[in-house]
Structures are given as C-alpha cells and as structure tokens.
Design a protein around this motif. Sequence first.
Motif, PDB file in Angstrom:
ATOM      1  N   ILE A  27      29.262 -24.436 -14.141  1.00  0.00           N
ATOM      2  CA  ILE A  27      27.873 -24.011 -14.254  1.00  0.00           C
ATOM      3  C   ILE A  27      27.259 -23.818 -12.883  1.00  0.00           C
ATOM      4  N   GLN A  28      27.715 -24.636 -11.937  1.00  0.00           N
ATOM      5  CA  GLN A  28      27.172 -24.517 -10.587  1.00  0.00           C
ATOM      6  C   GLN A  28      27.333 -23.092 -10.074  1.00  0.00           C
ATOM      7  N   ALA A  29      28.478 -22.501 -10.404  1.00  0.00           N
ATOM      8  CA  ALA A  29      28.704 -21.117  -9.998  1.00  0.00           C
ATOM      9  C   ALA A  29      27.658 -20.209 -10.618  1.00  0.00           C
ATOM     10  N   ALA A  30      27.387 -20.461 -11.915  1.00  0.00           N
ATOM     11  CA  ALA A  30      26.366 -19.662 -12.595  1.00  0.00           C
ATOM     12  C   ALA A  30      25.010 -19.886 -11.965  1.00  0.00           C
ATOM     13  N   LEU A  31      24.755 -21.141 -11.604  1.00  0.00           N
ATOM     14  CA  LEU A  31      23.458 -21.476 -11.015  1.00  0.00           C
ATOM     15  C   LEU A  31      23.280 -20.823  -9.655  1.00  0.00           C
ATOM     16  N   ASN A  32      24.348 -20.848  -8.847  1.00  0.00           N
ATOM     17  CA  ASN A  32      24.254 -20.232  -7.523  1.00  0.00           C
ATOM     18  C   ASN A  32      23.876 -18.764  -7.642  1.00  0.00           C
ATOM     19  N   GLU A  33      24.371 -18.158  -8.726  1.00  0.00           N
ATOM     20  CA  GLU A  33      24.012 -16.776  -9.017  1.00  0.00           C
ATOM     21  C   GLU A  33      22.515 -16.663  -9.250  1.00  0.00           C
ATOM     22  N   LEU A  34      22.010 -17.665  -9.975  1.00  0.00           N
ATOM     23  CA  LEU A  34      20.584 -17.687 -10.310  1.00  0.00           C
ATOM     24  C   LEU A  34      19.703 -17.896  -9.083  1.00  0.00           C
ATOM     25  N   LEU A  35      20.174 -18.750  -8.178  1.00  0.00           N
ATOM     26  CA  LEU A  35      19.344 -19.157  -7.048  1.00  0.00           C
ATOM     27  C   LEU A  35      19.143 -18.046  -6.020  1.00  0.00           C
TER      28      LEU A  35
END
Length: 586
Positions: A518-526
């Motif tokens: 999910i962190q990867a997904a979150l980094n995308e979000l950030l």
Amino acid sequence: MTASPTIKQRSFRRLLSYVKPYRWGFIAAAIGMLGYALVDVYFVSQLKDFIDVGINQKNTDYLRFAPIFIVIIFILRGVFNFIASYCLNWVGTHVVQEMRQQLFQHLMRLPVSFHDQHSTGDLISKITYNTEQIKQTTSRALAVLIREGAFVLGLLVVMFWNSWQLSSIFILIAPIIAVIVSFVSKRFKLLSQNIQNAMGEVTTCSEQMLNGHKVILSFGGQEIESKRFFKVNNITRRQDVKMEATRSISVSSIQIIASFALAFVIYMASFPEMLDSLTAGKFTTIVGSMMMLLRPLKQLTTVNSEFQRGLTAADSVYLILDQPAEQDTGSHVLADIKGEICFKHVNFSYPGHEQQVLHDISFTAPAGKTVALVGRSGSGKTTISSLLPRFYDVLDGDITLDGIPIKSCTLASLRQQMAVVSQHVTLFNDTIANNITYGFTEPVSLQRLQDVAEKAHVMEFAANLKDGLDTMIGENGVSLSGGQRQRIAIARALLREAPILVLDEATSALDTESERKIQAALNELLKDRTSIVIAHRLSTIENADIIIVMDQGRIIEQGDHHSLLQQDGAYAQLYKLQFGSEQTAV
Ligand code: ADP
Ligand code: MG
C-alpha cells in the motif's frame, strides 16, 4: 410539566401543513366517513317504523320492501367505507413518506457534532418508528373522531326525536365522561412518550449488538447484551401494559356510566304516564340506540389520547427537523488552489465538552509538501484532521488555505479540495467500481478507473474476482480484508485528484507485508499534493518534509527527520523505541 396548548396547537398546525397538499383526498375520506355514519343512523331511525308499521300493524307491503332496503343500505355502507379507508390511507402514507424523506435529508445536513451526541439507533427509530406512529395514530384518531362522532350525534338526534324526556339523561352524564376522557389523555401522553423513548433504546441496543457481533462472540458478552436488551425491552412492554390498563379502565368506567343511563331509561319507562306515550318501536329505538352508543363512546374516549400520541411522535420528529443544519455561510468558492495549509494559534474543544483538546496549534504545510503528525493516541492528531474540512469549527485562531480563511469558503468547495483516507474505511453496499467512483456525478471512463485501480493495487485482488471491478462487496465491504478495503479507499482518493490529502493512520490496521504494497500506492497519492499524514509507524513518515510531534493537544517538536533526531527529544526517543522493538521483532 407545562404542556401549554399553544405548543400543541403549533405542532398540530404543522402536521396539517403536511396534509395540505393532499387535502382533496382528505375531504373525500371525510365524506366517506360521514356517509358511513349517516347510513348507520338512518338504519337505526327506520327501526321504529319497522316494528310499529311492519310488525305491529302487519303491513306486508312494508315488510316486502325491507329486505331490498337492507341490501341497498349495506352496499352504500361498503362503498363509503372503502372511500374513507382508501383516501385516509393515501393521505397518511404520503405524509409519512414526506416526513421520512425530510428527516433523512436533514440528518445528512446536520453537523458532525450533532451525530456525535445522538445514538444512531435512536435516530433510525425516529425515521422508521415515530413517523409510522404519526400516521397510524392520527389517521385512526381522525377516523374515529369523524365517523364515530357523527354516529353518536346522529343517534342522539334519533333518540331525542323519539322521546326527549328519556334521552335527556345524557345531558347529565356527558360532563362525567368528559372528565374521564381528559384524565386518560394526560396519562396517555406521558406513557406514549415513554414508549417512543424506549423504542429508541431498543433500536440502539440492537444496533450495537449487530455491529459488535464479533466482539461479543469473542469476549463471551452474550449474557451482558441479553440482559441489557431485556431491560429496555421490558420497559417498552411495561409502558404498553400501563397504557392498555389505562385504556380498559377508562373504557369500562364510561360503559358503566352509560349503563346507569340505560337503567334509568328502563326505570322511567315503567311509569304508566311514560308508558302511554311510548310505542314498542320508539322504545326499541331508544334502547337500541343506547346500546349502540357504547361502542363509539368507547372509541371516542381514547381518541384524544391517540391524537396526543401522534402529536408526541410528530414533536420528536420536529425536534430533529428544527436542529440547525451545518453552517455554510462562507461565500468564497475555492478552485484551482495550490494547497498551502496554515494553522494559526488554533484552540479547540469538542462541542458539548469542556476539556480543551487542542492548545495553540500553529504550523504551515507548504503547497505540495508532506506534513506528518505523530504522537501518542489521544494527543489530538485526528482532531486536527477533522478541523480542515470543517467538520467542527475552531474556538479561536484561524485555518487558511492559500491564505484564505476556510470559514469564508463554501463547505462544498472546501471539501472538494481534499481527499481523506482514514483507518475506518466506509464502503457502500455496491460494486468495487462504484465504491471507487463514489461521489462523482459525471461518468468516469473505464480507462481512468482501471488506471487508478492499478495504481492503488486494487487490480491485484479484483482481477481474481469473478466479476472483476463489478463485484458486489456486501454491506460495508464485509467480504474484503482490511488491506483490500484500504486499497479501495486509496483508489477513491486517487481518482478525486484533490490538491490536499489527509491520511489518518491509513495503514495502521495492516501487516507489514500489505503495508509495503500500500505504501507504494500511497507514494503515488502523495505526489504533487499537500498531504497531512498521521502514522503510528515512524518508518512510514521518515521522508516527510515536516514532522510535527504532538502531546496532549500541544505541538512539542517540529522539524524534519534528521533535525529532530539531532534534537534528541521526544521524537528521537519514540524513534529509538520503535526501532529497537522492530529489531527484536525481526
Ligand atoms: P488522536 O487522533 O491523536 O489519537 P484524537 O484527536 O482522536 O486523538 O482525540 C483527542 C482528544 O479528543 C481525546 O482526548 C479524545 O478523547 C477527544 N475526542 C476525540 N473525538 C471526540 C469527540 N467526537 N467528542 C469529544 N471528544 C473527542
Ligand atoms: Mg486518531
């Protein structure tokens, strides 16, 4: 209690305003009820001729006509009855529907603080139970009032017509009946209020059990919950019994009083002068009318209290409808903002609570940067994140977006600027795709949907499902794991493309493995967004541009990872603690 008549009148008038659009239906119902009552009265009034002319004088023509008359009378009665019931129900259901809709919509518009202070079960019971009560009680009361009222009046006219001397006893007993009725009404009002409150608790209790079913099972709380439910369930039952007791005592006393009247009439009839003036038909009509009066009298006794019950229910609905909706007084429409967030000396306490939760909070999140909030639980991190979309208003100080105070912005445009992913993901009983596109009015292209689903790692599990993104996920996504739900929430936030992002412990419920994904997904979000990230695991926020350390509603440290470590304060201590425990855990 000072239940002033003006308040009652007001809630009655307000109820009428709901009926007003359907007044023709109501008038038709009233005509049906009056017709029904008049047919009955007419039938009774013909008794005298039937006995005196038909039977005593042996008039065969009259007697041959009687059967046809009876059939016609009952057909008429049936038609009137149908018109009355159908129209009244038509009006009643419309009123209930309207009220439910209003309640539903108003509950959505009420501020978060209102929902904090009211139990969900109680509010649900208002939507389902109380509105239905209004319809049932008031329509029954109206039906009795008009139909039985007209019937009683008609019977009295018939009786006085036949012998005013014998019938005058009614002038004597009327006031006694009035006293009983008024006593019963007061008692009923109190009891029905109790019942409505108790029903709210029954729903609250059930809701709690249904929501916490797993917790109850694992902690063996069945006994406690059963007892709790028994208590509230028993309260409703007891109020109900009291109500029925009041009803039957009052009905019996009125009937006993009426029996005195009947006894009086028969006694009077035994006097020779009286007997001379009476024919068999007249006497039968009077005694018959008196017997027939008992039923409508019984119903009329409780009509006021039924009405009270309906009005009490209506009042409880108005009480919610009159709660002020969220204040949306700002006029500035935010569009294309860069996303600089600034807290200036913000103090805050939750409405209805004395304890101050935030003390003098000041910080700036520059546009496009990531600010992390860390600190013990209860230190006020979530509170800060709920001030931003103005779920609550600050006591003092100011919060600005690109220098514009959020108070002066419209709520819709303000909330449009942010996407929130929190620990508690709320999903709707719909498909994955519709959960991701939730809130979008214009259709989202399949390409775009698949793109965000890919980025948020939703595709990873959705691809294995039978219907892919069109799979139904059940109420609040019961058929998904925590990590899967979280990823749907992230996809939802990604699609929104809001300039501001709030992540409130978005990954804390996950294991390290899923968190890494999910962190990867979150980094995308950030990327390219101003973000406020609240996290428990410090490893996830090391790269934040600014880290704010909170304790008991205050900011105690502020800086980036390296400078905070160098300070060797609270952050450094937290870090060492977690780092140490992670090493031993590996
Ligand atoms: P954190 O997110 O840092 O764990 P919160 O911001 O949720 O902390 O809570 C800060 C304080 O505010 C706590 O003392 C909590 O009891 C209180 N609090 C949180 N939510 C509410 C609420 N809806 N009503 C009243 N008090 C609340
Ligand atoms: Mg929190």
